[in-house]
Design an enzyme around this catalytic site. Structure first.
Site, PDB file in Angstrom:
ATOM      1  N   LYS A  97       1.017  -0.890   0.167  1.00 53.89           N
ATOM      2  CA  LYS A  97      -0.062  -0.098   0.250  1.00 53.89           C
ATOM      3  C   LYS A  97       0.678   1.408  -0.262  1.00 53.89           C
ATOM      4  O   LYS A  97       0.555   1.911  -1.049  1.00 53.89           O
ATOM      5  CB  LYS A  97      -1.123  -0.038   1.122  1.00 53.89           C
ATOM      6  CG  LYS A  97      -1.652  -0.955   1.453  1.00 53.89           C
ATOM      7  CD  LYS A  97      -2.313  -1.037   2.524  1.00 53.89           C
ATOM      8  CE  LYS A  97      -2.399  -0.965   4.522  1.00 53.89           C
ATOM      9  NZ  LYS A  97      -1.300  -3.037   4.207  1.00 53.89           N
ATOM     10  N   ARG A 103      -9.203   1.445   9.450  1.00 52.54           N
ATOM     11  CA  ARG A 103      -8.966   0.042   9.442  1.00 52.54           C
ATOM     12  C   ARG A 103      -9.624  -0.663  11.041  1.00 52.54           C
ATOM     13  O   ARG A 103      -9.442  -2.379  10.664  1.00 52.54           O
ATOM     14  CB  ARG A 103      -7.299   0.193  10.527  1.00 52.54           C
ATOM     15  CG  ARG A 103      -5.876  -0.668   9.849  1.00 52.54           C
ATOM     16  CD  ARG A 103      -5.148   0.058  10.867  1.00 52.54           C
ATOM     17  NE  ARG A 103      -3.979  -0.968  10.554  1.00 52.54           N
ATOM     18  CZ  ARG A 103      -2.586  -1.029  10.077  1.00 52.54           C
ATOM     19  NH1 ARG A 103      -3.074   1.109   9.496  1.00 52.54           N
ATOM     20  NH2 ARG A 103      -1.580  -0.835   9.335  1.00 52.54           N
ATOM     21  N   ARG A 111      11.364  -6.689   3.835  1.00 53.28           N
ATOM     22  CA  ARG A 111      11.504  -5.703   4.495  1.00 53.28           C
ATOM     23  C   ARG A 111      11.816  -5.618   5.895  1.00 53.28           C
ATOM     24  O   ARG A 111      12.849  -4.745   5.847  1.00 53.28           O
ATOM     25  CB  ARG A 111      10.560  -4.702   4.605  1.00 53.28           C
ATOM     26  CG  ARG A 111      10.501  -3.517   5.056  1.00 53.28           C
ATOM     27  CD  ARG A 111       8.574  -2.670   4.997  1.00 53.28           C
ATOM     28  NE  ARG A 111       8.026  -2.852   6.298  1.00 53.28           N
ATOM     29  CZ  ARG A 111       6.709  -3.512   5.882  1.00 53.28           C
ATOM     30  NH1 ARG A 111       6.373  -2.287   5.229  1.00 53.28           N
ATOM     31  NH2 ARG A 111       5.855  -3.423   7.241  1.00 53.28           N
ATOM     32  N   ARG A 168      12.873  -2.960  10.745  1.00 50.42           N
ATOM     33  CA  ARG A 168      11.085  -1.897  11.629  1.00 50.42           C
ATOM     34  C   ARG A 168      10.808  -3.071  12.226  1.00 50.42           C
ATOM     35  O   ARG A 168      10.658  -4.309  12.075  1.00 50.42           O
ATOM     36  CB  ARG A 168       9.808  -1.704   9.738  1.00 50.42           C
ATOM     37  CG  ARG A 168       9.579  -0.647  10.380  1.00 50.42           C
ATOM     38  CD  ARG A 168       7.915  -0.699   9.390  1.00 50.42           C
ATOM     39  NE  ARG A 168       6.833  -0.917   9.620  1.00 50.42           N
ATOM     40  CZ  ARG A 168       5.854  -0.355   8.960  1.00 50.42           C
ATOM     41  NH1 ARG A 168       6.051  -0.107   8.291  1.00 50.42           N
ATOM     42  NH2 ARG A 168       5.026  -0.878   9.096  1.00 50.42           N
ATOM     43  N   ARG A 193       0.018  -8.786  13.503  1.00 52.77           N
ATOM     44  CA  ARG A 193      -0.594  -7.713  12.677  1.00 52.77           C
ATOM     45  C   ARG A 193      -1.301  -8.689  11.963  1.00 52.77           C
ATOM     46  O   ARG A 193      -2.551  -7.873  11.762  1.00 52.77           O
ATOM     47  CB  ARG A 193       0.894  -6.617  12.061  1.00 52.77           C
ATOM     48  CG  ARG A 193       1.516  -6.569  13.009  1.00 52.77           C
ATOM     49  CD  ARG A 193       2.082  -5.486  12.390  1.00 52.77           C
ATOM     50  NE  ARG A 193       1.974  -5.622  11.387  1.00 52.77           N
ATOM     51  CZ  ARG A 193       3.371  -4.924  10.060  1.00 52.77           C
ATOM     52  NH1 ARG A 193       4.994  -5.464  10.077  1.00 52.77           N
ATOM     53  NH2 ARG A 193       3.217  -3.861   8.909  1.00 52.77           N
TER      54      ARG A 193
HETATM   55  P1  AP5 Z   1       4.903  -1.901   1.775  1.00 50.44           P
HETATM   56  O1  AP5 Z   1       4.923  -0.916   0.283  1.00 50.44           O
HETATM   57  O2  AP5 Z   1       5.681  -1.242   2.941  1.00 50.44           O
HETATM   58  O3  AP5 Z   1       3.489  -2.446   2.343  1.00 50.44           O
HETATM   59  P2  AP5 Z   1       1.839  -1.938   3.213  1.00 50.44           P
HETATM   60  O4  AP5 Z   1       1.266  -2.022   2.800  1.00 50.44           O
HETATM   61  O5  AP5 Z   1       2.205  -0.560   2.980  1.00 50.44           O
HETATM   62  O6  AP5 Z   1       2.760  -2.378   4.340  1.00 50.44           O
HETATM   63  P3  AP5 Z   1       2.674  -2.187   6.066  1.00 50.44           P
HETATM   64  O7  AP5 Z   1       3.483  -2.932   6.674  1.00 50.44           O
HETATM   65  O8  AP5 Z   1       3.552  -0.705   5.935  1.00 50.44           O
HETATM   66  O9  AP5 Z   1       1.410  -1.428   6.519  1.00 50.44           O
HETATM   67  P4  AP5 Z   1       0.212  -2.028   7.837  1.00 50.44           P
HETATM   68  O10 AP5 Z   1      -0.362  -1.711   7.291  1.00 50.44           O
HETATM   69  O11 AP5 Z   1       0.909  -2.729   8.201  1.00 50.44           O
HETATM   70  O12 AP5 Z   1       1.347  -0.539   8.844  1.00 50.44           O
HETATM   71  P5  AP5 Z   1       1.224   0.244   9.359  1.00 50.44           P
HETATM   72  O13 AP5 Z   1       1.807   1.555   8.458  1.00 50.44           O
HETATM   73  O14 AP5 Z   1      -0.345   1.088   8.170  1.00 50.44           O
HETATM   74  O15 AP5 Z   1       6.162  -3.098   1.472  1.00 50.44           O
HETATM   75  C1  AP5 Z   1       6.230  -3.887   1.768  1.00 50.44           C
HETATM   76  C2  AP5 Z   1       7.396  -4.332   1.197  1.00 50.44           C
HETATM   77  O16 AP5 Z   1       7.316  -4.541   0.233  1.00 50.44           O
HETATM   78  C3  AP5 Z   1       8.658  -3.288   1.391  1.00 50.44           C
HETATM   79  O17 AP5 Z   1       9.728  -3.766   1.456  1.00 50.44           O
HETATM   80  C4  AP5 Z   1       8.495  -3.141  -0.530  1.00 50.44           C
HETATM   81  O18 AP5 Z   1       9.616  -1.978  -0.894  1.00 50.44           O
HETATM   82  C5  AP5 Z   1       8.242  -4.394  -0.907  1.00 50.44           C
HETATM   83  N1  AP5 Z   1       7.067  -3.789  -1.902  1.00 50.44           N
HETATM   84  C6  AP5 Z   1       6.372  -3.704  -2.682  1.00 50.44           C
HETATM   85  N2  AP5 Z   1       5.248  -4.039  -3.290  1.00 50.44           N
HETATM   86  C7  AP5 Z   1       6.464  -5.160  -4.051  1.00 50.44           C
HETATM   87  C8  AP5 Z   1       5.792  -5.814  -5.132  1.00 50.44           C
HETATM   88  N3  AP5 Z   1       4.941  -5.420  -6.068  1.00 50.44           N
HETATM   89  N4  AP5 Z   1       6.820  -6.574  -4.849  1.00 50.44           N
HETATM   90  C9  AP5 Z   1       7.408  -6.996  -3.876  1.00 50.44           C
HETATM   91  N5  AP5 Z   1       7.576  -6.457  -3.499  1.00 50.44           N
HETATM   92  C10 AP5 Z   1       7.097  -5.220  -3.053  1.00 50.44           C
HETATM   93  O19 AP5 Z   1       1.150   0.974  10.283  1.00 50.44           O
HETATM   94  C11 AP5 Z   1       1.701   0.269  11.594  1.00 50.44           C
HETATM   95  C12 AP5 Z   1       1.333   0.478  13.039  1.00 50.44           C
HETATM   96  O20 AP5 Z   1       0.385   2.000  13.381  1.00 50.44           O
HETATM   97  C13 AP5 Z   1       0.112  -0.339  13.064  1.00 50.44           C
HETATM   98  O21 AP5 Z   1       0.279  -1.808  13.113  1.00 50.44           O
HETATM   99  C14 AP5 Z   1      -1.280   0.210  14.109  1.00 50.44           C
HETATM  100  O22 AP5 Z   1       0.144  -0.985  15.623  1.00 50.44           O
HETATM  101  C15 AP5 Z   1      -1.248   1.182  13.659  1.00 50.44           C
HETATM  102  N6  AP5 Z   1      -1.778   2.052  13.373  1.00 50.44           N
HETATM  103  C16 AP5 Z   1      -1.320   2.494  12.117  1.00 50.44           C
HETATM  104  N7  AP5 Z   1      -3.103   3.095  11.615  1.00 50.44           N
HETATM  105  C17 AP5 Z   1      -3.402   2.909  12.268  1.00 50.44           C
HETATM  106  C18 AP5 Z   1      -5.098   3.207  12.541  1.00 50.44           C
HETATM  107  N8  AP5 Z   1      -5.943   3.455  11.305  1.00 50.44           N
HETATM  108  N9  AP5 Z   1      -5.498   2.499  13.665  1.00 50.44           N
HETATM  109  C19 AP5 Z   1      -5.090   1.712  14.495  1.00 50.44           C
HETATM  110  N10 AP5 Z   1      -3.770   1.820  14.440  1.00 50.44           N
HETATM  111  C20 AP5 Z   1      -3.401   2.712  13.727  1.00 50.44           C
END
Ligand code: AP5
Length: 185
Positions: free
Chosen positions: A14, A89, A125, A131, A142
């Site tokens: 994402k 979420r 990652r 991270r 998660r």
């Molecule tokens: P990446 O683009 O980083 O993936 P992502 O979907 O953004 O994954 P995240 O783990 O960041 O999402 P998340 O929703 O779990 O965590 P968030 O930061 O929002 O890609 C992942 C990897 O794959 C990278 O290395 C990338 O280079 C690679 N990649 C990408 N596309 C690829 C492809 N096509 N082919 C190969 N490789 C590829 O949230 C973190 C924490 O914050 C949560 O756990 C929670 O505690 C808190 N939080 C955040 N938002 C909320 C909310 N709204 N409510 C409550 N808590 C929240």
């Protein structure tokens, strides 16, 4: 003014797609995960509140997240439009954003990806970026939290006919091509 909402499991890509779409279309990229990680590294009051929650792979409370999003989307850099990456979420977060966007053209994109590839991407990652919440035990938590709290939003939006489904399999460029053709200009 336009809003694009990204839904999908952790590691689906994402953030990667949001950055690209933001650069191409001039929409502000709002990543709640990035905002919270920045608060943790700054050691702010918010950071202190959320650090442990994030490290355990749990969700920050709805009330706090809704307040953060209301404040952030009211800033002038969001006037042209924005991409929400990581919000909503939970169902209460989805209800809050529905109210906030009642007069705004919005598109909701769900990135689907097989669990094996999710784990591969999170593992890559973890090695590259170190991270804290990509540690194996937290990854599993998660994914569990995603299934329990966030996956129900797929049906929530499907029922209202608002969901655009994009396969996140394949290269970053391939996914982006699919995303771009699925979105209205
Ligand atoms: P990446 O683009 O980083 O993936 P992502 O979907 O953004 O994954 P995240 O783990 O960041 O999402 P998340 O929703 O779990 O965590 P968030 O930061 O929002 O890609 C992942 C990897 O794959 C990278 O290395 C990338 O280079 C690679 N990649 C990408 N596309 C690829 C492809 N096509 N082919 C190969 N490789 C590829 O949230 C973190 C924490 O914050 C949560 O756990 C929670 O505690 C808190 N939080 C955040 N938002 C909320 C909310 N709204 N409510 C409550 N808590 C929240």
């Amino acid at each position: 003014m336009k809003a694009v909402i990204f839904l999908g499991p952790p590691g689906a890509g994402k953030g990667t797609q949001a950055k690209k779409l933001s650069e191409e279309k001039g929409l502000q990229h709002i990543s709640t995960g990035d905002m919270l990680r920045a608060a943790v590294s700054e050691g702010s009051e918010l950071g202190e509140k959320v650090a442990g929650i994030m490290e355990r792979g749990e969700l920050v409370s709805d009330d706090l997240m809704i307040e953060i999003i209301k404040e952030r989307t009211a800033k002038p850099d969001c006037e042209r439009g924005y991409i929400l990456d990581g919000f909503p979420r939970t169902v209460p977060q989805a209800e809050a954003i529905k109210k906030l966007l009642s007069d705004v053209k919005s598109e909701i994109v769900y990135f689907s990806l097989a669990e094996e590839e999710i784990k591969n991407r999170l593992e890559t990652r973890r090695k590259e970026e170190n991270r804290a919440d990509d540690e194996l035990q937290t990854q599993l938590e998660r994914l569990k939290v995603y299934q329990e709290k966030t996956a129900p939003l797929i049906d929530y939006y499907r029922k209202s006919g608002d969901l655009i489904e994009v396969s996140a399999e394949g290269s970053v460029e391939e996914v982006y091509q699919r995303l771009e053709s699925a979105l209205a200009s």
